[in-house]
Structure formats: C-alpha cells, structure tokens
Design an enzyme around this catalytic site. Structure first.
Site, PDB file in Angstrom:
ATOM      1  N   HIS A 109      24.769  31.507  48.883  1.00 29.96           N
ATOM      2  CA  HIS A 109      25.525  32.225  47.854  1.00 29.96           C
ATOM      3  C   HIS A 109      25.434  31.522  46.513  1.00 29.96           C
ATOM      4  O   HIS A 109      24.930  30.399  46.411  1.00 29.96           O
ATOM      5  CB  HIS A 109      27.002  32.329  48.270  1.00 29.96           C
ATOM      6  CG  HIS A 109      27.716  31.001  48.251  1.00 29.96           C
ATOM      7  ND1 HIS A 109      27.544  30.031  49.212  1.00 29.96           N
ATOM      8  CD2 HIS A 109      28.605  30.484  47.374  1.00 29.96           C
ATOM      9  CE1 HIS A 109      28.299  28.989  48.933  1.00 29.96           C
ATOM     10  NE2 HIS A 109      28.951  29.228  47.818  1.00 29.96           N
ATOM     11  N   ASP A 165      28.214  30.944  43.187  1.00 30.90           N
ATOM     12  CA  ASP A 165      29.671  31.048  43.084  1.00 30.90           C
ATOM     13  C   ASP A 165      30.151  32.208  42.198  1.00 30.90           C
ATOM     14  O   ASP A 165      29.659  32.406  41.094  1.00 30.90           O
ATOM     15  CB  ASP A 165      30.262  29.716  42.613  1.00 30.90           C
ATOM     16  CG  ASP A 165      30.130  28.637  43.693  1.00 30.90           C
ATOM     17  OD1 ASP A 165      30.065  28.999  44.881  1.00 30.90           O
ATOM     18  OD2 ASP A 165      30.068  27.446  43.341  1.00 30.90           O
ATOM     19  N   HIS A 218      23.373  28.155  46.990  1.00 28.25           N
ATOM     20  CA  HIS A 218      23.683  26.950  47.763  1.00 28.25           C
ATOM     21  C   HIS A 218      24.315  27.332  49.088  1.00 28.25           C
ATOM     22  O   HIS A 218      24.774  28.468  49.286  1.00 28.25           O
ATOM     23  CB  HIS A 218      24.548  25.971  46.966  1.00 28.25           C
ATOM     24  CG  HIS A 218      25.845  26.536  46.489  1.00 28.25           C
ATOM     25  ND1 HIS A 218      25.940  27.380  45.397  1.00 28.25           N
ATOM     26  CD2 HIS A 218      27.101  26.388  46.956  1.00 28.25           C
ATOM     27  CE1 HIS A 218      27.200  27.714  45.219  1.00 28.25           C
ATOM     28  NE2 HIS A 218      27.934  27.131  46.155  1.00 28.25           N
ATOM     29  N   ARG A 251      36.773  20.075  43.708  1.00 29.00           N
ATOM     30  CA  ARG A 251      35.850  21.041  43.111  1.00 29.00           C
ATOM     31  C   ARG A 251      36.407  21.619  41.811  1.00 29.00           C
ATOM     32  O   ARG A 251      37.547  22.060  41.750  1.00 29.00           O
ATOM     33  CB  ARG A 251      35.650  22.170  44.116  1.00 29.00           C
ATOM     34  CG  ARG A 251      34.813  23.332  43.653  1.00 29.00           C
ATOM     35  CD  ARG A 251      35.051  24.448  44.662  1.00 29.00           C
ATOM     36  NE  ARG A 251      34.049  25.468  44.700  1.00 29.00           N
ATOM     37  CZ  ARG A 251      34.254  26.692  44.222  1.00 29.00           C
ATOM     38  NH1 ARG A 251      35.385  26.992  43.627  1.00 29.00           N
ATOM     39  NH2 ARG A 251      33.315  27.605  44.340  1.00 29.00           N
TER      40      ARG A 251
HETATM   41  C1  OGA Z   1      31.509  25.467  46.732  1.00 30.77           C
HETATM   42  C2  OGA Z   1      30.636  25.332  47.900  1.00 30.77           C
HETATM   43  C3  OGA Z   1      29.567  23.692  49.270  1.00 30.77           C
HETATM   44  C4  OGA Z   1      29.934  22.489  50.045  1.00 30.77           C
HETATM   45  O1  OGA Z   1      32.350  24.576  46.530  1.00 30.77           O
HETATM   46  O2  OGA Z   1      31.354  26.440  45.984  1.00 30.77           O
HETATM   47  O3  OGA Z   1      29.923  26.247  48.232  1.00 30.77           O
HETATM   48  O4  OGA Z   1      28.994  21.852  50.560  1.00 30.77           O
HETATM   49  N1  OGA Z   1      30.648  24.144  48.502  1.00 30.77           N
HETATM   50  O5  OGA Z   1      31.111  22.166  50.156  1.00 30.77           O
HETATM   51 MN    MN Z   2      29.920  27.783  46.609  1.00 23.80          MN
END
Ligand code: OGA
Ligand code: MN
Length: 285
Positions: A101, A103, A261, A276
């Site tokens: 995906h 974000d 990702h 995050r």
């Molecule tokens: C995000 C995500 C990936 C992870 O925070 O948007 O996809 O490895 N995280 O935690």
């Molecule tokens: Mn993500």
C-alpha cells in the site's frame, strides 16, 4: 551526487539508502537537511540508525519535511497527538500495514511522507519492504504506458473508518495498533487518482496503486479486477523491492508518492513498537 555533510549508501539496487553522519537529537543545519532531502528524492526512502530521540525531537525533525498530518480516525499518543504509536504486542495477531500500500491513498490529498522510528523491535523479523513505483512504470512496454496514461483508480479507506466507529473485544484492530477515534462528520475516505502519477518534485512518472484501490474508473468489474491484479503483481517484482531490517533506534522516512510498502508479519509472540508521523501531501496528478 556529491554530499558534503552526510554519507549516503544505497542498501539495494531498487531504492532505499542509509544516511550516515546525522544525529537527529541535535539541531540540523539547513545545508545538512538540504542534502538529506536530495538523497531522499533520489533514493525514495532514507534510513538512519542508532538514533536516540524524544517525541519532541521527532516532531521537530518531521516539521522540516512539511506540515504534520493528524490522522482523522486513529488516535495519536495522549501527550503527542502528532505521533501514532504503531504497536504489536506478544498477543496481537493483526499487523498494521501488512499489505502492499501507499499511505492514505483513499484521501483526496494522500500523505507525502511517512516517518517511522523504532522504539522496540523483535529479535528477528518485522522488516518493512518498499517497492519502487518509478521502476515499475518504466518497465512497462510503450503500449501499456499509453493505455495506462488516462486511467483513474477509485480508492477506498472505509474499512478503517468503520472500524474506528465501534470497539468490540473481537475487533482485529483492537490493541494491535494505535486506537481508533471517531472521524469527523463528512470525512472523505474515497478518492479518484491517476494510475500514472507524476511526482511533483522529481517530475518522474510512477505507478500509483495500493491496497485501497478498488477498481479502475469506467471499466467493467471483470476488466478492472484483471488489470488491477496484473498491475499489483507487476509492481512487486523482486527487482523493484528493497527490504529494511529494523533495530531499536532505526528511523525511516519514505516517499508515499513513488513507493509502496509492506510490513512483514513474521514475528508472532514478539513485540514491535514504532513512533509514526505522517506529512501532509498534495492532490496527485
Ligand atoms: C505505516 C506502515 C509499516 C511497518 O506506518 O504506514 O505501513 O513496517 N508501517 O510498520
Ligand atoms: Mn503504511
């Protein structure tokens, strides 16, 4: 590219580079940040190791990349609404981001960048993969490029919004990540975007698709599903992918405009906790 203040080492052929010589706990000079940003545009995701920063320092660093996006239906940390704690405990079975995906693709103005800082990591596993969408686009034949040029995707983020409006004990979302909050009335969680997106800064074209993509606008369901499956498979060829192994203190900043990702869920029974921050983006074109 020549860097005067930092050292930049790619970690794979596809994308991603580690940046050396920066302490994110200290104020970062304009010239140093300029080089980090250039390396970021070139490599699409940059990594810093062994950083020891407070939430305040992370917020300060994030603001250099743009305005901080406050998530409409996932709660931030009590003291730091700008930061979402992405957490998986020993008991959790749900892994946040465990699909290819990009974000907030459901939003009319999806996130420009996402910054993830590792607070706790499993003893093995829990890597994140990144797929280079410029390479995926460039690898298409001229015929495919021409066909994809005018296609629009329809993208939906309803699942998360719905999950955020109730909290049952069985909710797979519960405890597995930041806690849901009630979204503002009338929040738009579906959007059309171009399948071939032009990066507003590099001006390069890339494929723009992710887990939120439901269908191609104006296509029959069968046609749309067939093409989406084909594009998804194409986008995640090993040649387009890099993989980052986290350690406590690792920091990644990725460009949602030209990458997908995927959080790998391969550490059952272990903890992983990340801080995050997402940076506001523009309308894709
Ligand atoms: C995000 C995500 C990936 C992870 O925070 O948007 O996809 O490895 N995280 O935690
Ligand atoms: Mn993500």
């Amino acid at each position: 590219m020549v860097y005067k203040h930092i050292e930049v080492k790619p970690i794979a052929g596809a994308c991603g580079a580690e940046v050396f010589g920066v302490d994110l706990a200290k104020p970062i000079k304009r010239a140093v940040f300029g080089e980090i940003y250039k390396a970021w545009l070139k490599h699409q995701v940059v990594f810093f190791r062994d950083q020891k920063i407070t939430p305040e320092q992370q917020i300060k660093f994030a603001k250099k990349w743009g305005g901080i996006h406050i998530h409409p239906f996932v709660k931030g940390m009590a003291k730091y609404p700008e930061i979402l704690e992405v957490k998986k405990t020993e008991k959790d079975t749900y892994t946040f981001g465990n699909r290819w995906h990009t974000d907030q693709m459901f939003s009319p103005t999806p996130a420009k960048a996402t910054m993830l800082y590792a607070k706790e990591t499993p003893s093995f596993g829990g890597d994140t993969q990144f797929a280079n969408m410029y390479l995926a686009y460039e690898a298409l034949s001229p015929g495919m490029k021409k066909m994809f040029k005018s296609i629009k995707t329809f993208n939906v983020g309803d699942g998360n919004k719905r999950r955020s409006t109730y909290s049952s004990r069985n909710d797979r979302y519960k405890g597995a990540s930041a806690q849901p909050k009630k979204p503002p009335k009338g929040l738009k969680t579906n959007s059309e975007h171009p399948l071939v997106r032009t990066h507003p800064e590099t001006k390069k074209k890339g494929l723009y698709i992710g887990v939120h993509t439901q269908n191609l606008v104006g296509f029959e369901r069968e046609e749309s599903e067939f093409l989406i499956n084909m594009i998804r498979e194409h986008c995640t060829k090993p040649e387009f992918i890099t993989r980052f192994g986290w350690k406590k203190g690792s920091m990644a900043i990725w460009d949602n405009r030209c990458l997908q990702h995927y959080a790998i869920s391969d550490y059952p029974g272990q903890r992983r906790r990340m801080h995050r921050i997402t940076i506001k983006g523009d309308k894709p074109f």
